[in-house]
Design a protein around this motif. Structure first.
Motif, PDB file in Angstrom:
ATOM      1  N   CYS A  66     -42.059 -31.755  -7.358  1.00 49.82           N
ATOM      2  CA  CYS A  66     -41.542 -30.785  -8.325  1.00 49.82           C
ATOM      3  C   CYS A  66     -40.015 -30.757  -8.235  1.00 49.82           C
ATOM      4  O   CYS A  66     -39.470 -30.590  -7.141  1.00 49.82           O
ATOM      5  N   GLU A  68     -38.089 -28.434  -9.053  1.00 48.55           N
ATOM      6  CA  GLU A  68     -37.602 -27.082  -8.769  1.00 48.55           C
ATOM      7  C   GLU A  68     -37.774 -26.695  -7.311  1.00 48.55           C
ATOM      8  O   GLU A  68     -36.850 -26.231  -6.675  1.00 48.55           O
ATOM      9  N   ALA A  74     -48.999 -31.387  -8.526  1.00 49.98           N
ATOM     10  CA  ALA A  74     -48.863 -30.756  -9.845  1.00 49.98           C
ATOM     11  C   ALA A  74     -50.122 -31.005 -10.661  1.00 49.98           C
ATOM     12  O   ALA A  74     -50.790 -32.027 -10.505  1.00 49.98           O
ATOM     13  N   CYS A  94     -46.216 -27.540 -11.723  1.00 52.11           N
ATOM     14  CA  CYS A  94     -46.241 -27.414 -10.264  1.00 52.11           C
ATOM     15  C   CYS A  94     -47.334 -26.437  -9.836  1.00 52.11           C
ATOM     16  O   CYS A  94     -47.482 -25.366 -10.427  1.00 52.11           O
ATOM     17  N   HIS A  99     -43.490 -24.464 -12.345  1.00 53.25           N
ATOM     18  CA  HIS A  99     -42.454 -25.110 -13.164  1.00 53.25           C
ATOM     19  C   HIS A  99     -43.123 -26.182 -14.016  1.00 53.25           C
ATOM     20  O   HIS A  99     -43.987 -26.910 -13.548  1.00 53.25           O
TER      21      HIS A  99
END
Length: 106
Positions: A66, A68, A74, A94, A99
């Motif tokens: 991810c 972020e 994910a 995610c 995200h």
């Protein structure tokens, strides 16, 4: 849209009948059959996928980092967002921070 049975040209409606502007062939309109025809307006709408309950919906998971939070798992799904002759786009969500991002073919 209707095509002429005589010459294959596209027909147009005039005064409740289908008229071929190429050969002059005419046919009565069948409103019931016309109502079942697919229109381009109906094809323009794209389905929005709610992924807030992704785990409950059985979306598959993959190993990907991810951008972020750095989590390595994910959920993913494919969706056609461009013309039909282009490949689908893979969307990822995610499993930790939810995200959302996409992965395009290049």
């Amino acid at each position: 849209m209707k095509f002429c049975d005589e010459c294959g040209s596209m027909m147009h409606t005039e005064d409740g009948v289908w008229v071929c502007r190429s050969c002059g062939h005419e046919e009565a309109r069948d409103l019931e059959a016309e109502a079942s025809m697919t229109t381009t307006q109906g094809q323009e709408k794209s389905e929005i996928i709610d992924v807030s309950d992704a785990e409950d919906r059985g979306l598959p998971t993959t190993t990907v980092v991810c951008p972020e939070c750095g989590n390595d798992t994910a959920y993913w799904y494919m969706q056609q967002i461009r013309s039909a002759d282009e490949s689908e786009t893979r969307f990822l969500v995610c499993t930790e921070c939810e995200h959302k991002w996409r992965e395009d073919d290049h």
